[in-house]
Enzyme design. Structure first.
Site, PDB file in Angstrom:
ATOM      1  N   PHE A 188     -66.197  37.073  59.473  1.00 40.40           N
ATOM      2  CA  PHE A 188     -66.611  38.904  60.050  1.00 40.40           C
ATOM      3  C   PHE A 188     -64.619  39.227  59.373  1.00 40.40           C
ATOM      4  CE2 PHE A 188     -69.204  37.269  62.840  1.00 40.40           C
ATOM      5  CZ  PHE A 188     -70.438  37.615  62.352  1.00 40.40           C
ATOM      6  N   HIS A 189     -64.001  38.711  58.123  1.00 39.79           N
ATOM      7  CA  HIS A 189     -63.003  40.358  57.717  1.00 39.79           C
ATOM      8  C   HIS A 189     -63.304  40.777  56.975  1.00 39.79           C
ATOM      9  CE1 HIS A 189     -59.449  40.164  55.709  1.00 39.79           C
ATOM     10  NE2 HIS A 189     -58.570  39.655  56.391  1.00 39.79           N
ATOM     11  N   GLU A 243     -53.098  41.332  47.877  1.00 40.90           N
ATOM     12  CA  GLU A 243     -54.579  41.142  48.713  1.00 40.90           C
ATOM     13  C   GLU A 243     -54.047  41.989  50.200  1.00 40.90           C
ATOM     14  OE1 GLU A 243     -55.007  37.930  51.206  1.00 40.90           O
ATOM     15  OE2 GLU A 243     -54.863  36.514  49.167  1.00 40.90           O
ATOM     16  N   ASN A 282     -51.812  29.369  46.209  1.00 39.52           N
ATOM     17  CA  ASN A 282     -52.040  30.661  47.461  1.00 39.52           C
ATOM     18  C   ASN A 282     -50.673  31.023  48.596  1.00 39.52           C
ATOM     19  OD1 ASN A 282     -54.344  33.170  48.154  1.00 39.52           O
ATOM     20  ND2 ASN A 282     -53.927  32.122  50.224  1.00 39.52           N
ATOM     21  N   GLU A 283     -50.516  32.020  48.983  1.00 41.10           N
ATOM     22  CA  GLU A 283     -49.582  31.490  50.038  1.00 41.10           C
ATOM     23  C   GLU A 283     -48.439  30.687  50.541  1.00 41.10           C
ATOM     24  OE1 GLU A 283     -51.772  33.547  53.043  1.00 41.10           O
ATOM     25  OE2 GLU A 283     -50.887  35.416  52.063  1.00 41.10           O
ATOM     26  N   CYS A 336     -43.012  19.559  55.226  1.00 47.18           N
ATOM     27  CA  CYS A 336     -43.887  18.223  55.730  1.00 47.18           C
ATOM     28  C   CYS A 336     -42.769  17.232  55.616  1.00 47.18           C
ATOM     29  CB  CYS A 336     -44.893  18.148  54.312  1.00 47.18           C
ATOM     30  SG  CYS A 336     -45.218  16.095  53.900  1.00 47.18           S
ATOM     31  N   ARG A 369     -56.082  24.776  55.014  1.00 48.77           N
ATOM     32  CA  ARG A 369     -56.155  24.116  54.375  1.00 48.77           C
ATOM     33  C   ARG A 369     -54.533  25.260  53.468  1.00 48.77           C
ATOM     34  NH1 ARG A 369     -56.953  31.497  53.058  1.00 48.77           N
ATOM     35  NH2 ARG A 369     -55.661  32.300  55.066  1.00 48.77           N
TER      36      ARG A 369
HETATM   37  C1  GLA Z   1     -54.376  35.460  53.058  1.00 45.37           C
HETATM   38  C2  GLA Z   1     -54.776  34.724  52.822  1.00 45.37           C
HETATM   39  C3  GLA Z   1     -56.663  35.082  51.879  1.00 45.37           C
HETATM   40  C4  GLA Z   1     -56.856  35.385  53.096  1.00 45.37           C
HETATM   41  C5  GLA Z   1     -56.178  36.685  54.105  1.00 45.37           C
HETATM   42  C6  GLA Z   1     -57.173  37.548  55.214  1.00 45.37           C
HETATM   43  O1  GLA Z   1     -53.703  36.974  52.393  1.00 45.37           O
HETATM   44  O2  GLA Z   1     -53.971  34.465  51.041  1.00 45.37           O
HETATM   45  O3  GLA Z   1     -56.758  34.102  51.168  1.00 45.37           O
HETATM   46  O4  GLA Z   1     -57.140  34.171  54.062  1.00 45.37           O
HETATM   47  O5  GLA Z   1     -55.402  35.720  54.257  1.00 45.37           O
HETATM   48  O6  GLA Z   1     -56.436  38.372  55.624  1.00 45.37           O
HETATM   49  C1  GLA Z   2     -51.413  34.327  57.607  1.00 47.74           C
HETATM   50  C2  GLA Z   2     -50.997  34.832  56.990  1.00 47.74           C
HETATM   51  C3  GLA Z   2     -51.630  36.418  56.659  1.00 47.74           C
HETATM   52  C4  GLA Z   2     -53.276  35.148  56.525  1.00 47.74           C
HETATM   53  C5  GLA Z   2     -53.313  34.400  58.085  1.00 47.74           C
HETATM   54  C6  GLA Z   2     -54.626  34.460  57.469  1.00 47.74           C
HETATM   55  O1  GLA Z   2     -50.821  35.099  58.761  1.00 47.74           O
HETATM   56  O2  GLA Z   2     -49.083  35.485  56.872  1.00 47.74           O
HETATM   57  O3  GLA Z   2     -51.311  36.398  55.049  1.00 47.74           O
HETATM   58  O4  GLA Z   2     -53.664  34.807  55.659  1.00 47.74           O
HETATM   59  O5  GLA Z   2     -52.595  33.848  57.859  1.00 47.74           O
HETATM   60  O6  GLA Z   2     -54.832  32.879  58.148  1.00 47.74           O
END
Ligand code: GLA
Ligand code: GLA
Ligand code: GLA
Length: 685
Positions: A369-370, A319, A154-155, A160, A116
């Site tokens: 397992f998160h 989060e 997301n994040e 690229c 992703r």
């Molecule tokens: C990030 C992502 C989430 C998830 C968490 C796990 O914050 O945005 O989708 O993968 O990491 O800590």
């Molecule tokens: C990065 C991001 C985290 C989380 C992890 C997930 O380290 O900073 O928030 O999403 O990836 O693997």
């Protein structure tokens, strides 16, 4: 609505990422979720960030019914929906049919479909397709009463290097440099190693197998990546602004991990201007084996205050984990009470939420397992679920006071992405010991230990309202920044800076003719040389008759008008100035020449706190490790969080009259805090 409220809900938001589309084939699970949500005292769920394949399983075929059902259920429970746009992950059919969406890495390798957060930010198809999907979401859900906010993608992160991005980069450069290649060559110091470009097509993004030594190019590439990411985001939100102008927009920001420093890949000071609400994902490694709990707490405070300062408004913790993550080196569970303590710290620093990744642990794939509120056992009796429910109840009780309240700071600490990027590639000093963001964390910590609220700002913020402005290691300084700092001091401000400051301009070209004359006037000194130490070297400086160890850097200073506050003890510059103070017009400017141990920072800032009469939100006597931070309500009262970030019981003395925010009971004087205990109190100002 209160003046500074950031969403329409007057409750603190509690809940988090919810992925019901993973469970559509498992009867009973979603019913159970909605029962448990009540028991956990949750009210807000972020849905859809990775749901593209569940929303459009084939090109042009849409399956929104499951999401309709989730909206209905959320509304039935009086909850909020934070609806995500799904661009953070693509369906396989799309990568197969439109390979331009796949990223090319810096080594020029085209990526395969997978994982992703890896689309090309330039791809016209992906931009159009994301917009189309977002339009459908807005048309279908834009009027739902439970729609609290949009969560864009997301994040965002990464870069690229495909051909489309190369062209976009060149176009971006043409705009920055008025279509003038000579200007580019001059700004990038072209003749060095024959790096003069004679047509635009020769310019490529930096690569380990290509160009990586032109610092101006590296810097511009970073700036372009930020701008291109924001440009993608702006395309994403077009239909949302059009169809749902009243629904606020956010995207979840990050920190770097495990250092807990600002996210290096994107200049959030630019991105922040484009969102309505700041939100971020915080994953501190509590109880780790390389730092004290309170040191990590201070780093969390730093990041929180940085996000708060971007809009000077409450922000949202989008989060966090209720227990542990799955991607740290070691994924240790939060010890009893740490969940409550760490969530309260977020509220103390301006969050109006405590949201989790994730509501329910998935059954398969990489996050099974998160940590989650609901474990594979589905039980309400396990420790994590109970801690979450306890926190949810407390957040309900605090909502009225906390939501929309402000944080006020008299100190500004300046973090700068440009300086960080430039220092990262600069060859010189100690290659491993530049530690720019870590140095800022240390300065912040000395103020945090004394409970002094700090705004973590960037060079674009207004400086004038701060009694104290702390600007260590601002390596890159444009003429404009130099001028603004000068005006700040001239008008009565107190400025603190340090070694490795003001050396280059915005293209990472050094200033000629010595340190900038304006800086020499303000600081009353000229730094002559920066001595770099091996880690085995040692030296000291003496400040107020006390000696402090220094490491990594020592600046040899030519003192002009300044007063010498500290001297070096050893080396060929023994007895020369290490720390100076200059009166410039109505203000004062301190220069710290060397990187000193924490005790120096502690004593130095204690001196400034007294001199400038900087006040904490509440006066409490305590040892290092207890943190007192809080917010001011519209009616002028404060809500203050007294937090014990140590593993020991702490005897503290509250020097003002306050009331317990939960019980209303009056408190003052000697109080004992258990390990990880938090007291929340109200104070009349
Ligand atoms: C990030 C992502 C989430 C998830 C968490 C796990 O914050 O945005 O989708 O993968 O990491 O800590
Ligand atoms: C990065 C991001 C985290 C989380 C992890 C997930 O380290 O900073 O928030 O999403 O990836 O693997
Ligand atoms: C080598 C190279 C020079 C220069 C120096 C720097 O000797 O030949 O061009 O880069 O290193 O130390």
């Amino acid at each position: 609505m209160k003046k500074h409220q950031v969403t329409k809900d007057t409750r603190l938001l509690h809940g988090g990422d919810y992925n019901p589309d993973q469970w559509l084939d498992c009867p009973g699970i979603i019913d159970q979720d909605f029962k448990l949500m009540k028991q956990a005292h949750t009210n807000t769920f972020s849905v859809g960030m990775f749901s593209w394949a569940s929303l459009e399983p084939e090109e042009g075929v849409y399956t929104f019914e499951w999401l309709d059902d989730i909206f209905d259920r959320i509304e039935a429970m009086g909850g909020n929906m934070i609806l995500a746009t799904p661009s953070g992950a693509r369906p396989a059919w799309m990568s197969q049919k439109y390979p331009e969406v796949l990223r090319v890495d810096a080594l020029r390798r085209k990526q395969l479909h997978g994982a992703r957060h890896n689309h090309c930010f330039t791809s016209p198809y992906y931009r159009e397709k994301a917009q189309e999907m977002n339009r459908k979401l807005a048309e279908r859900y834009g009027k739902r009463s439970s729609l609290l906010m949009w969560h864009i993608s997301n994040e965002y992160g990464g870069e690229c290097h495909c051909d489309l991005c190369q062209t976009a980069f060149r176009d971006w450069l043409k705009v920055q440099y008025d279509n003038d290649l000579d200007k580019v060559n001059q700004s990038w110091w072209g003749p060095f190693w024959s790096h003069t470009f004679t047509n635009w097509e020769q310019i490529e993004s930096p690569s380990p197998i290509g160009e990586n030594a032109v610092h101006g190019l590296n810097l511009d590439w970073r700036r372009f990546v930020t701008d291109q990411t924001i440009s993608f985001y702006k395309d994403e939100i077009v239909p949302l602004r059009e169809l749902t102008p009243e629904v606020p927009i956010t995207t979840n920001f990050m920190s770097d991990n495990p250092s807990f420093t600002p996210f290096r890949a994107l200049d959030y000071s630019k991105f922040a201007k484009e969102v309505d609400v700041i939100s971020w994902d915080a994953y501190p490694a509590w109880h780790n084996d390389y730092e004290e709990t309170y040191e990590l707490a201070s780093k969390v405070g730093f990041m929180n205050d940085s996000f708060k300062s971007m809009k000077q408004k409450p922000w949202l913790l989008m989060e966090s984990t209720p227990s542990h993550v799955n991607w740290h080196q070691f994924n240790k569970a939060k010890r009893p009470s740490m969940h409550y303590l760490s969530a309260m710290q977020m509220l103390a620093h301006g969050s109006d939420s405590n949201l989790y990744f994730q509501w329910r642990k998935s059954r398969g794939s990489s996050e099974k397992f998160h940590g989650a509120v609901v474990d594979h056992d589905g039980s309400t009796e396990n420790r994590v679920f109970k801690e979450v429910a306890r926190l949810g109840k407390a957040m309900e009780d605090l909502s009225e006071k906390v939501v929309g309240s402000q944080r006020i700071a008299e100190v500004g600490l300046l973090y700068d992405w440009d300086s960080d990027w430039a220092l990262e590639h600069t060859q010189g000093f100690g290659l491993q010991t530049k530690l720019y963001p870590e140095t800022l964390q240390k300065h912040y910590q000395s103020l945090w230990e004394k409970d002094i609220p700090v705004d973590v700002i960037t060079k674009e913020n207004t400086f004038k309202d701060y009694k104290l402005l702390v600007v260590p290691m601002l390596y890159l300084m444009s003429e404009e920044t130099v001028q603004r700092l000068k005006v700040y001091v001239a008008n009565g401000g107190t400025l603190v800076s340090s070694y490795i400051t003001g050396l280059v301009n915005e293209h990472d070209l050094t200033y000629l003719g010595g340190w900038k004359k304006e800086l020499q006037e303000v600081f009353g000194i000229e730094p002559l040389e920066t001595d770099t130490y091996y880690t085995s070297d040692s030296n000291e400086l003496t400040f107020n008759n006390k000696q402090y160890a220094i490491r990594d850097y020592a600046t040899i200073i030519d003192v002009k008008e300044a007063e010498v506050l500290a001297q070096y003890e050893g080396d060929f510059y023994a007895d020369s100035a290490a720390v100076t103070l200059n009166n410039y017009k109505d203000g004062e400017a301190y220069y710290i020449g060397a990187r000193a141990e924490d005790d120096f920072n502690r004593d130095f800032y204690s001196h400034l706190i007294e001199k400038l009469d900087l006040s904490p939100g509440l006066k409490v006597e305590h040892e290092i490790g207890v943190s007192v931070q809080g917010r001011i309500l519209d009616d002028g009262t404060s809500i203050i969080f007294i937090m014990n970030f140590t593993e020991e019981e702490q005897a503290i003395e509250i020097l003002e009259d306050v009331r317990d925010s939960f019980t209303g009971e009056t408190l003052s004087g000697d109080v004992s805090l258990k390990p990880y205990e938090v007291l929340v109190v109200d104070k009349n100002n």
